[in-house]
Design a protein around this motif. Sequence first.
Motif, mmCIF file in Angstrom:
data_model
loop_
_atom_site.group_PDB
_atom_site.id
_atom_site.type_symbol
_atom_site.label_atom_id
_atom_site.label_comp_id
_atom_site.label_asym_id
_atom_site.label_seq_id
_atom_site.Cartn_x
_atom_site.Cartn_y
_atom_site.Cartn_z
ATOM 1 N N GLY A 93 0.794 -1.227 0.000
ATOM 2 C CA GLY A 93 0.000 0.000 0.000
ATOM 3 C C GLY A 93 0.824 1.273 0.000
ATOM 4 N N GLN A 94 2.000 1.220 0.605
ATOM 5 C CA GLN A 94 2.779 2.448 0.760
ATOM 6 C C GLN A 94 3.853 2.599 -0.328
ATOM 7 N N ARG A 95 3.985 1.603 -1.186
ATOM 8 C CA ARG A 95 5.015 1.704 -2.223
ATOM 9 C C ARG A 95 4.378 1.532 -3.588
ATOM 10 N N SER A 96 4.940 2.202 -4.568
ATOM 11 C CA SER A 96 4.339 2.146 -5.895
ATOM 12 C C SER A 96 5.178 1.320 -6.851
ATOM 13 N N GLN A 97 4.497 0.596 -7.706
ATOM 14 C CA GLN A 97 5.191 -0.146 -8.746
ATOM 15 C C GLN A 97 4.995 0.523 -10.101
ATOM 16 N N LEU A 98 4.371 1.710 -10.088
ATOM 17 C CA LEU A 98 4.095 2.408 -11.336
ATOM 18 C C LEU A 98 5.184 3.445 -11.606
ATOM 19 N N TRP A 99 5.263 3.865 -12.861
ATOM 20 C CA TRP A 99 6.269 4.873 -13.217
ATOM 21 C C TRP A 99 5.681 6.260 -13.003
ATOM 22 N N TRP A 100 6.217 6.904 -12.018
ATOM 23 C CA TRP A 100 5.715 8.161 -11.503
ATOM 24 C C TRP A 100 5.468 9.216 -12.572
ATOM 25 N N ASP A 101 6.422 9.379 -13.493
ATOM 26 C CA ASP A 101 6.325 10.511 -14.423
ATOM 27 C C ASP A 101 5.854 10.109 -15.821
ATOM 28 N N LEU A 102 5.280 8.898 -15.932
ATOM 29 C CA LEU A 102 4.713 8.498 -17.232
ATOM 30 C C LEU A 102 3.199 8.380 -17.104
ATOM 31 N N PRO A 103 2.490 8.537 -18.239
ATOM 32 C CA PRO A 103 1.043 8.302 -18.195
ATOM 33 C C PRO A 103 0.760 6.870 -17.716
ATOM 34 N N LEU A 104 -0.367 6.718 -17.016
ATOM 35 C CA LEU A 104 -0.704 5.432 -16.418
ATOM 36 C C LEU A 104 -0.673 4.279 -17.425
#
Lengths: 320, 261
Positions: A93-104
Amino acid sequence: MTSPPNGAAAGPIIETVDLVRDFKRTRAVDHLSVAVAAGESVGYIGANGAGKSTTIKMLTGILQPTSGLVRTCGLDPMRRRVDVARRTGVVFGQRSQLWWDLPLHESFTILAAIHRLEPGQARARIERLVDQLEMGPQLAAPVRSLSLGQRMRAEIAAALLHEPELLILDEPTIGLDVLSKQRLREFLLEERRERGTTLLLTTHDMGDIERLCGRVLVIDEGRLAFDGTLAGLARTVGARRVLVIDLAEPTGELSDIPHTAVLAVEGDGLRQRLAFDASETTAAAVLAAVSARAQVRDLAIEEPDIEDVVRRIYAASGRG
Amino acid sequence: MLLLVRAGFRRHSTYRLALLAGLTTNSVFGVIRASIVLAAIGSAGSAIGGYSAPMAVAFVWWGQALLGTVNLWGFQEVKERVRSGDIAVDFLRPLDPQLVYLAGDIGRAGINFVARGLPALLIGAVLFDLAWPPSPGAWLVGAASVGLAVVVAFAGNFIVSLLSFWLIEVRGIQLVWMILSGLFCGLYLPVPWFPGWLRTIADWSPWPAMLQHPLDILSGRLVGADLGLVVANQVVWAVLLLALGQVVLRAGRRRLEVQGG
């Protein structure tokens, strides 16, 4: 996609035997032995620092156990990290696996490629998840601009992209508003109904457990304190339902109703709180017995508060 | 893998203002540095250390162009992710984290070369008399050498970043790394202009493989068999540093103690 057995027997999808993890000063997980069968939905609960996240980190090959055995999908997660990663989906929940500065949508495309999904298959799966989780409007937005609820849905979609056999969610609803929680739970129910994905969930939100989990594991100071159904948990610690009865006129204490105990008498007996064990009697039977004695104006039933239940487990084991 | 390269390219292309600022700085310093080396060669009256005036100017401008492409100064992302524990997420993917970050860095190098390097080079070519690679073959070897320089610089920085597994703060080490790479990669002065003993140190270090070698190829100072020699040197450093990075990454993974819970 059906997953190849990949050397794994048809045994439990999660298995730990005498699993121990020590940190510098503390023992975070203490001889934990648990087996979860494929298709189960398990809530893993405990206080902060009880050892939940440490267990998950060992299950996913992030953390080396101090001793004991851990198998995920039948594999040693430390040595077969890549294979385990292909067959499990994990959300912290507290960590992201997505690329922060790219479109979803680009995060999804990249993850699909990382998991070597066929482009056609990947597109269909992404479309389906986006549709189910109602993320269409956010697809073109950079991840950093998503709200917490949107991001969490995106994280779960990302974890499910490769159709894992096992989904592990660490505090998935933390910080979400009621509506977002509700949507997320409904989605998870649907996903499990459709694909039979095994779910292991840690949470502080008992609503998650009540809605999603058929089995509850309670961990306390690294040790397994309870393993069974939610109802069984309530029974074990004697958590009772409470019938709150408003009477038409002041009445003496209703001390002789079968299988109940009076918790409180308020307003000269205008409101009385009767606790009962659901395995011994029913709300209807209690109500009938009360009605025979006095005229009932209004009533409410209070369900056992699971956090309270967990607290009682701690108290029973001499802590908390 | 290609997708990850593209993602790195696209991620860094979103920061347009930073690219423009980088281009401006690179160009201003290019003019200053080119003027200094021209003055030096002018007062010497002949080539210094094998660099004629056009070669030295080409060395300066290619250097300015590749400054943003090759990651000489290190990056924060891996260090930050180790420190925050987010590196754990990288281990949840069925890919080697080193490979993932290398791919991203190649993408970053790509956008920086296109948006920052080439325009700087163009400005240099308009303002000064530059020597160019003497043959199509030299262009090709030069391009390969730039690619290898990107890999070597990444691999070195990756190792420095991973030290965060053991140290709370790696800024000091990063600073030392920056100073050493700035000096020994030939950015301030071409390595052949160093005094003998300093040159020996440089020759045995990985830093010339990050800038000096491709610059020598692209400015036309090196020809023939020398090209093969410097490219071989780069390959050796790339392999060595990537392998060392793997060892450190594995040790770090065993060391990982993500805080909380």
